[in-house]
Design an enzyme around this catalytic site. Sequence first.
Site, short mmCIF file in Angstrom:
data_model
loop_
_atom_site.label_atom_id
_atom_site.label_comp_id
_atom_site.label_asym_id
_atom_site.label_seq_id
_atom_site.Cartn_x
_atom_site.Cartn_y
_atom_site.Cartn_z
N LYS B 712 100.45 -6.35 102.64
CA LYS B 712 101.36 -6.83 101.60
C LYS B 712 100.57 -6.80 100.30
O LYS B 712 99.36 -6.92 100.31
CB LYS B 712 101.80 -8.27 101.88
N GLY B 713 101.24 -6.65 99.21
CA GLY B 713 100.54 -6.71 97.93
C GLY B 713 99.93 -8.08 97.73
O GLY B 713 100.50 -9.09 98.15
N GLU B 716 99.35 -10.05 92.42
CA GLU B 716 100.11 -10.80 91.43
C GLU B 716 100.43 -12.23 91.83
O GLU B 716 100.41 -13.14 91.00
CB GLU B 716 101.41 -10.05 91.12
#
Lengths: 80, 756, 162
Positions: B712-713, B716
Amino acid sequence: MKVILIEPFPGRYFGGRGEFEIDAPNLFALVRALDAIGPGFAEAAGEDAAIAVDGVMRADWSASLEGAQEVLIVPRIAGG
Amino acid sequence: MNAPEPKGKFRVVGTRPVRPDGIDKVTGKAIYGPDFVTAGMIQGAILRSPHAHARIRSIDTSKAEALPGVKAVVTSADFPGQSAKIIAAGETSSSLQNIAATCMANGKVLYIGHAVAAVAATTKAIAEAALKLIVVDYEVLPHVIEVEEALAEGAPILHEGMITKGLDPAPDRPSNASMVFTLAGGDVDAALAASAVTVSGHYRTAPVHQGYIEPHACVASWNADGQGQLWISSQGHFDLRNQTASVLHMPSSDLRTYPLEIGGGFGGKTGIYLEPVAMLLSRKAGRPVRLTMSREDVFNASGPAPGIVADITIGASEDGTLTALKLEFWNQAGAFPGSTIHSGVMTALGAYRLPAYFARGWDVVSNFAGTKAYRAPGAPQVAFVVESCLDDIARKLGIDALDLRLKNAARPGDPGPTRVPHGAIGYVECLEAAKAHPHWSAPLGPNQGRGVAGAFWGNYGGQSTAAVALAADGSVQVTTGSPDIGGSRASMAIMAAETLGVPYESVRVTIADTGSIGYSMVTGGSRVTFATGKAVIGAAQKVIATLVERAASLFGVEPGQVEWRDGAAHCLDGERAGESLSISAIAGKAGQFSGPIVAELAVNPLDYLPAFAVHICDTEVDPETGNVSIIRYTTVQDVGTAIHPDYVEGQMQGGAVQGIGWALNEAYVFDGNGRMENPGFLDYRMPVASDLPMIDTVMVEVPNPAHPYGVKGVGEAPIVPPLAAVANAVARATGLPMRQLPLSPDRVWAAIQAAK
Amino acid sequence: MSKIAVSTTVNGDPAEFLCDAGESLLDALRGSLGLTGSKEGCGSGDCGACTVMLNGQMVCSCLVLAVEAEGKSIATIEGVAEGSVLHPVQRQFLEHGALQCGFCTPGFIVAAKALLEVNPDPDETEIRYWLAGNLCRCTGYDKIVRAVSAAAAELRQERSAA
């Protein structure tokens, strides 16, 4: 097939209407059909829309929509 | 921490090897944007507006052009006319007119620092001297900065004829509100009226800057035949090339763009500022031209993140079950429309189960630099509002702040903010890990308070291209178009090595220019390890298929009888069963097959998943001065799978600290003329090492089933919770609401005094 | 306006360059001498990315005039490694993942090396205050502080073994 659009698309192209019943073989055809109702939508969708078919985000607009129940068209979200 | 820690099913994924570009970056060899030099290069400089809002009556450049050493002068008259056509700009889109006007004012200046003319000369000193010879005749107009001023009756209008989009009926008069975005479900007013408790609040944050340490810089060379070259440090040289080419009406393939190392971006280097100007100067001068920004230029004329004004009400039943959320917020978008209201609305609605909701964001322009993406763009401000209000609910009901969130947290299968259901999200796991962390139950001293906040960021996938090529000795070349902003070469090498079954050190990663590989979107949206990673893994799998086919020929069996394992082809059947051929043995025979072993793969995955995070913050407030110290900080995040844990932890720590700066110190401060009073690092006070404790990290791994290794990213999400985590901690330390950021000493002190 | 000739020593080697009277040492290093390892993040002495040693003193080279280098000795990031052997601070930055974009890294490494020369056993607070003149926007400083601490331990071990 139920088509649901999330703002800004209903306000901008469909006089505020956000739900349609449209059958189409793929997303290109679906967006063309919507563009006939709300001219300009197809270009905006190409730049700004993200589309989910039955709850899963779909990248490839040429893939078949056979058996799909619901298409949800939402604005694409920015990332940093 | 370099010791390999193989965990379970992976051999390389999850280890912490040294990044392949490391030595260049610790020895000063790496070439960043302002470092690049090319033969014959001359220096450019930009004249910037001293007025926040003015009409340009005329520009006289004749004296500048006559100065010896000056090779070119450019104004908006040199730009081709622009249509209102919308094009991709980073991960959002913007009109070509506004993209061009961001690079050079056209008819009007909209902020102090807005570019009005540019000079290229044989030296920087001559270019700067020439700027002083340019005469601009301005008709100064009244300006607006704050949202309330911009929306006031009779306010000066930045963009003539701009009608607010998204309102029904559409307004009949132009205003500075460019757009409204609303998501609503259920009868929110009835649900609030029927709630056992409701809490409301009015919140405000200031514009802030990403604060990357490397100022913007580029070198451009544009030949008479129309072909050009650009050397840039950016988050996406393909997208910046496309924007530049669109503004200049040239075919994209005529503009070969080379990525330099990038010294931080955080969303602020996804768009163009200098590039078309440098191109036009270069074509006039017939020489390559360098343009750079000073730090003051970066603050005044790049893309900060919007401030926000917000009103919120949340309702809950006695047991803490949320009943309704009503939020309206106004983004201080800066000079151009298109700030992050959509993601702001999503942020308000994606983390909790809400039977009734209304969330509306307004995009309001005013006279400072147009805002740009900043790490989870639009989310931290709204999460500050929502998570602060939730804390008020928890206190009012006497419920533990984490228990309140656990009770209402979104679970897999729950509808997300746009009704697209959440996939395999890990918010509950994060909240439970936070609750179990010793930090949550540690004792606090006098004047100390503990705050917590949760939140998420949606992440992104999108288009990427990668190539995997084998040398004759079996070593591996991975090529992508995704700039490495925080160690992604290492994660690409790890994923390729894992897939191919070869050592990490035998894989080398190149970030290629636009002439050397196909398109990849910007490095943003926390997408590279996910999307470009998928392209790398897929290309490596194609390479394996070729290796297996060729091994089968060499073994004299069918490909189905060959297994690829541990970096070698193993013959499973026939006379040579049990034998193996190494990657180099197969790659070295390319001359006896159909050629070298290379695979390229282009992808566009959208099966990414959001990242949820929970932060715990302890603050100590000095009642005499109002100064807030961060004394302990813990970040918990669902990271999917950590490919290189050092760089995942680094994202969590770095995002948390940017958020701490946003909460405590950072803000654009304007004087009465619309001039930023603190356009330098002395007065725009970002956190320094002595401001901070260690930032503890807890990586919760709930894999994304749509990625081969569960990615998953991660980049941010870590900046989303800290604003509220810090504010909630200060609120609990002082017993006072903290609804305006930054929580600078004077503001906290004033709040303490007012309560006495 | 004629240029001024400056003779100086950079990383132990003699170096000569011409500069304008108002030129900063940073511009001379990055321009005339081609040493772009020192970075300009602010030009006002606030970020530390241009940190170099001038006669053994840690300075922001953007705040020093190039002509001040006359007859002095300058040490930059390019001289921290001995040949291709990394200094322990450099090695520990890599081992700890203490850089992300890497733009501030040269300044941090020069500053950290200077710290360990005057204080071989700094505690966390001493490291944090010594490095408070260097901005990093990516890492949140955690891994940088750990890397410097590990480099200090490595250097102490080297010294006691010597």
